[in-house]
Design a protein around this motif. Structure first.
Motif, mmCIF file in Angstrom:
data_model
loop_
_atom_site.group_PDB
_atom_site.id
_atom_site.type_symbol
_atom_site.label_atom_id
_atom_site.label_comp_id
_atom_site.label_asym_id
_atom_site.label_seq_id
_atom_site.Cartn_x
_atom_site.Cartn_y
_atom_site.Cartn_z
ATOM 1 N N GLY A 212 -4.312 2.386 -2.484
ATOM 2 C CA GLY A 212 -3.813 3.756 -2.539
ATOM 3 C C GLY A 212 -2.736 3.974 -3.593
ATOM 4 O O GLY A 212 -2.181 5.069 -3.691
ATOM 5 N N ASN A 213 -2.432 2.953 -4.394
ATOM 6 C CA ASN A 213 -1.455 3.092 -5.470
ATOM 7 C C ASN A 213 -2.138 3.607 -6.734
ATOM 8 O O ASN A 213 -3.318 3.346 -6.967
ATOM 9 C CB ASN A 213 -0.777 1.746 -5.752
ATOM 10 C CG ASN A 213 0.010 1.251 -4.559
ATOM 11 O OD1 ASN A 213 0.752 1.999 -3.946
ATOM 12 N ND2 ASN A 213 -0.158 -0.020 -4.212
ATOM 13 N N THR A 214 -1.380 4.325 -7.550
ATOM 14 C CA THR A 214 -1.966 4.959 -8.733
ATOM 15 C C THR A 214 -1.118 4.738 -9.992
ATOM 16 O O THR A 214 -1.144 5.551 -10.907
ATOM 17 C CB THR A 214 -2.114 6.471 -8.500
ATOM 18 O OG1 THR A 214 -0.830 7.017 -8.161
ATOM 19 C CG2 THR A 214 -3.101 6.763 -7.386
ATOM 20 N N ALA B 206 0.841 -1.202 0.000
ATOM 21 C CA ALA B 206 0.000 0.000 0.000
ATOM 22 C C ALA B 206 0.873 1.249 0.000
ATOM 23 O O ALA B 206 1.834 1.338 0.769
ATOM 24 C CB ALA B 206 -0.923 -0.009 1.212
ATOM 25 N N ALA B 207 0.534 2.195 -0.868
ATOM 26 C CA ALA B 207 1.240 3.480 -0.940
ATOM 27 C C ALA B 207 2.753 3.288 -0.916
ATOM 28 O O ALA B 207 3.468 3.976 -0.204
ATOM 29 C CB ALA B 207 0.782 4.397 0.198
ATOM 30 N N SER B 208 3.243 2.349 -1.713
ATOM 31 C CA SER B 208 4.663 1.993 -1.712
ATOM 32 C C SER B 208 5.406 2.654 -2.858
ATOM 33 O O SER B 208 4.932 2.652 -3.995
ATOM 34 C CB SER B 208 4.807 0.474 -1.837
ATOM 35 O OG SER B 208 6.133 0.122 -2.159
ATOM 36 N N ASP B 209 6.591 3.170 -2.553
ATOM 37 C CA ASP B 209 7.399 3.776 -3.610
ATOM 38 C C ASP B 209 7.965 2.709 -4.564
ATOM 39 O O ASP B 209 8.445 3.044 -5.641
ATOM 40 C CB ASP B 209 8.517 4.655 -3.028
ATOM 41 C CG ASP B 209 9.473 3.916 -2.102
ATOM 42 O OD1 ASP B 209 9.230 2.734 -1.769
ATOM 43 O OD2 ASP B 209 10.468 4.534 -1.694
ATOM 44 N N ASN C 290 9.711 3.606 1.072
ATOM 45 C CA ASN C 290 9.368 5.005 1.307
ATOM 46 C C ASN C 290 10.438 5.699 2.153
ATOM 47 O O ASN C 290 10.129 6.465 3.061
ATOM 48 C CB ASN C 290 7.980 5.131 1.942
ATOM 49 C CG ASN C 290 6.888 4.548 1.049
ATOM 50 O OD1 ASN C 290 7.007 4.551 -0.167
ATOM 51 N ND2 ASN C 290 5.832 4.056 1.648
ATOM 52 N N ARG D 214 -0.958 -2.252 -8.565
ATOM 53 C CA ARG D 214 -0.602 -0.887 -8.951
ATOM 54 C C ARG D 214 -1.827 0.028 -9.008
ATOM 55 O O ARG D 214 -1.675 1.249 -9.049
ATOM 56 C CB ARG D 214 0.141 -0.907 -10.294
ATOM 57 C CG ARG D 214 1.587 -1.395 -10.131
ATOM 58 C CD ARG D 214 2.250 -1.772 -11.437
ATOM 59 N NE ARG D 214 2.337 -0.710 -12.413
ATOM 60 C CZ ARG D 214 3.358 0.151 -12.523
ATOM 61 N NH1 ARG D 214 4.385 0.084 -11.676
ATOM 62 N NH2 ARG D 214 3.361 1.068 -13.467
ATOM 63 N N ASN E 35 4.583 2.512 -6.982
ATOM 64 C CA ASN E 35 4.155 3.729 -7.686
ATOM 65 C C ASN E 35 5.273 4.339 -8.529
ATOM 66 O O ASN E 35 5.671 5.475 -8.324
ATOM 67 C CB ASN E 35 3.641 4.759 -6.673
ATOM 68 C CG ASN E 35 2.273 4.374 -6.157
ATOM 69 O OD1 ASN E 35 1.342 4.188 -6.921
ATOM 70 N ND2 ASN E 35 2.154 4.240 -4.853
#
Length: 136
Positions: free
Chosen positions: A100-102, A37-40, A65, A96, A43
């Motif tokens: 929360g990933n985009t 989740a929300a991982s660099d 992150n 992806r 994303n």
């Protein structure tokens, strides 16, 4: 196949193969399995690092992150023998676009190209090796 169908197919793969460690929420388990989740790592424009991780597995510490993620269970088993190019593309497209990933979709051709290019590889990837793979 439209995007929603691919995401649905990817979710099926995720909930079969990936969820036990990365959890249904994509949050992983603290100090054990890293979050997606929300991982660099997720994303980024090019999915080439993630494709390699799924195909051959991953071992050792990882920075997420900007923070070190240390775990007593520092490996992700390879899935390249169990999953075909379509399944890997679908599950990465799902990840992806979820939690929360985009980032954009992954195609089976992208997976096939890396599977072919890395056909001789037997070892799991490390963070240092993957850092050399471009994300743009």
């Amino acid at each position: 196949q439209d995007a929603n169908a691919r995401i649905d197919a990817g979710k099926q793969v995720y909930m079969t193969v990936c969820f036990a460690c990365h959890q249904p929420t994509g949050m992983g388990l603290p100090n054990m399995f890293p979050p997606l989740a929300a991982s660099d790592w997720v994303n980024v424009p090019k999915p080439d690092r993630m494709i390699r991780m799924v195909l051959h597995g991953f071992m050792g510490p990882i920075t997420l992150n900007g923070k070190p993620f240390n775990t007593p269970a520092p490996l992700m088993p390879p899935q390249g023998a169990a999953l075909n190019d379509q399944q890997i593309a679908d599950v990465l497209t799902f990840v992806r676009a979820s939690f929360g990933n985009t980032a954009g979709a992954v195609t089976p051709d992208e997976v096939k190209a890396i599977r072919t290019a890395e056909a001789a590889r037997t070892a799991m990837w490390t963070e240092a090796e993957l850092q050399k793979i471009p994300v743009h």
